[in-house]
Enzyme design. Sequence first.
Site, PDB file in Angstrom:
ATOM      1  N   ASP A 355      14.540   0.196  86.770  1.00 32.09           N
ATOM      2  CA  ASP A 355      15.462  -0.345  85.774  1.00 32.09           C
ATOM      3  C   ASP A 355      16.915  -0.252  86.256  1.00 32.09           C
ATOM      4  OD1 ASP A 355      12.988   0.497  84.710  1.00 32.09           O
ATOM      5  OD2 ASP A 355      13.791   0.569  82.677  1.00 32.09           O
ATOM      6  N   GLU A 496       2.609  -4.509  84.384  1.00 30.18           N
ATOM      7  CA  GLU A 496       1.812  -3.282  84.373  1.00 30.18           C
ATOM      8  C   GLU A 496       0.510  -3.424  83.603  1.00 30.18           C
ATOM      9  OE1 GLU A 496       4.624  -0.462  82.951  1.00 30.18           O
ATOM     10  OE2 GLU A 496       5.571  -0.200  84.912  1.00 30.18           O
TER      11      GLU A 496
END
EC number: 2.4.1.230
Length: 780
Positions: A355, A496
């Site tokens: 991130d 994911e």
Amino acid sequence: MAIAYNLGKGEYKNWIISETEFNENNLPKFETIFSLGNGYMGLRAATEEHYFNETRGCYVAGMFDRFKGEVAELPNIPDYVGMEIKLDGERFNLNQGKIISYHRYLNVKDGELVREVEWQSPAGNITKLVFKRFVSLANLHLAGFKIKIIPVNYSGKVAIKTGYNGQVTNSGVQHFVEGDKRVLPDGKSYLTVRTQESGIFTIVAGKFRFLINASEINPQQQIVTGRRQLFLRSEYELKENECLEMEKCVIVYTGRDLEFKDKDIDSGDIVETALTTLDKAGTKRYEELFSEHRQKWHKLWHEIDIEIGGPDFDQLAVRFAQYHLVQMTPSHDSRISVAAKGLSGEGYKGHVFWDTEIFILPFFIYTFPQIARKLLEYRYHTLDGARKKARENGYKGAMYPWESADTGEETTPEFGEVDIKTGKPIRIWCGEIEQHITADVAYAIWHYYQVTGDKEFMYNYGTEIFMETARFWASRLEYNQGLDRYEIKDVIGPDEYSEHVNNNAYTNYMVKWHLEKAIDIYNWLSDDSRDILEKIINKIALKEDELNEWKKKKDKIYLPFQEDSKVIPQFDGFMDQDVIDISSYRGDVGAIMKAYSWDEITSSQVIKQADVVMLLYLLGEDFSHEVKEKNYHYYEPKTLHDSSLSPSIHAIMGKEIGDLDEAYRYFNKSTTIDLGRNMRSCDAGLHSASLGGIWQAVVLGFGGVKVKDNVLNIDPMLPEKWDYLNFKLKWQGMPIRVEIRNDRVSVSFLNDDKAMLKDVSVMVKGRNLQLNNNKAVVNL
């Protein structure tokens, strides 16, 4: 509704977020979005009085502790906000009696949280209360508080108990052991504790000031203690409409603070430092301390404020994002980085993910490059942890952890939520096989260097990281002899919801880019500064044979692509998987898991977040408009956006393919992830990456800023609802202002010192302009 966006007036229009009614169920939401911080410490906006549904939290960046059997997390230090207020014998509690008026608001321009309440007690007594607080940008160790209490229709006794509570936990985990408690003759007091596993000493010290009708008083204070607790209780007789004020100056230090790095100190030295700081600050009134803090914020806003000529909410949302990006980032210390929840909550345990490099860092690269550099230096300071992970997994070089704390070692938990059908906890594989983060770090380094031209960083940090991480990928590639190509098997890409896949397109393309860029950097440094290169080569024992290996392997990395459809398969076999209609599950994160098992989800064309679309964004120059458009339209209907990282990327790519309605729709989605009316959206903390994505969607998306062939490009397209967009950025160290209208774009230097300026080539809407002391204007 409980939240309002339009109550800022005058100079504060579009700077104020308001809570307009009290509801205990909404406390976690407002504790998060109203959080305060300065990069050193972050403070959740828990109210002064206590409620059952609260999550009190104060966190110091880079401070970690590990409970037995668990991974390291950011510990919740002693609470210095909470207090008990009794008004003529009745406890102040908004769940009782009647709320006559209520307004709590965060002023992102000034960095102050204010709450104004008029409350009628069960006995009928009406009291006006005003609460103010800030966490100082002028002094990273300081937080300031001010409370006003006015009995409106009665005279009576007001009692206040406040101090320090070290019994707070991280979701039940107690990270601190008992230290000292002191109340000193000069009015100062403090509590010390130490983390259980990491042994970090912490002191929370404070000084209180009391006034009645603006005249300072020295009340008798009763000392109340408990395990890891120290409180001071005082009482005041107030007549009707008299005003009691309490000011509290709090100082926080820990043993891992930068001031104490490489110094032979003990806990006594830390206490002395804290009390000395408190002595200096404690002589000042709240208004003076706040003024110093506010000046820092206003100076920052002068450099970063974005002006949008469109809906007020869009303007406010961008400022909200920028405010939190600044207050959550440890700009003072390169040993630490930005956590996935910043310093606003316990979510993800304070760990650092990709991130930071991909979503948050661009904001700082273009606005405060010196801060961006420190965030990248964190990856250098934790390079040994990445080397260790590579060794432990049988690879060479450096393999960055999916979740990182202070050491750079892997801190991803092994298990997560329970599978709804099997009843067993779901294994979290990210820490082992979500490996693209290593390429993401390299990408961020190159992005930083392109924009800043900071050779010194590349000499001392960036090149070594690039070479060591390229080494990892060269050892990670697997040769498929039958197809004469190199593959990457058993990974997780950005999506994911697809685990243990082979040849994830995002990963493979990024690895090829990574190896190519490592070779380019080697060759550049060989020409630019051979002695620096030799130093790095000798330090990491890099052989010429390895470089030749990289050259050989990069050209044979398998890059998934269907020539006929122009679609990039997300991974091997993806195109053959079942398609599920996900329309009814969008907008409710995790809802699909209530209808399908984990195995069913992972074996279908169900995408958690931008994956191939993410690739098209980062390596956009490698793909044609046709490829971008076809892949966007193929993957968008299959993407749930169950990750907050996803909408902003779709906003940018929507603009990239020319669909402004789609781009603006996803921009709106990104701005409401934290700031929207969903009262359950961010209980565990802010979505830091999403906030960075909002800035990217505005400046790099609609503003059209990108680097192409080492030239600053500006190719804007504004949403239909926007009349103009103005922003500032730094390019090669020079401040530039960009003003975009529907009929023109102007670019100008901000620095009046002509000696500091140099000729800059800027590509605006395909036209090459020379920016030299003058404003360049392109009519559209």
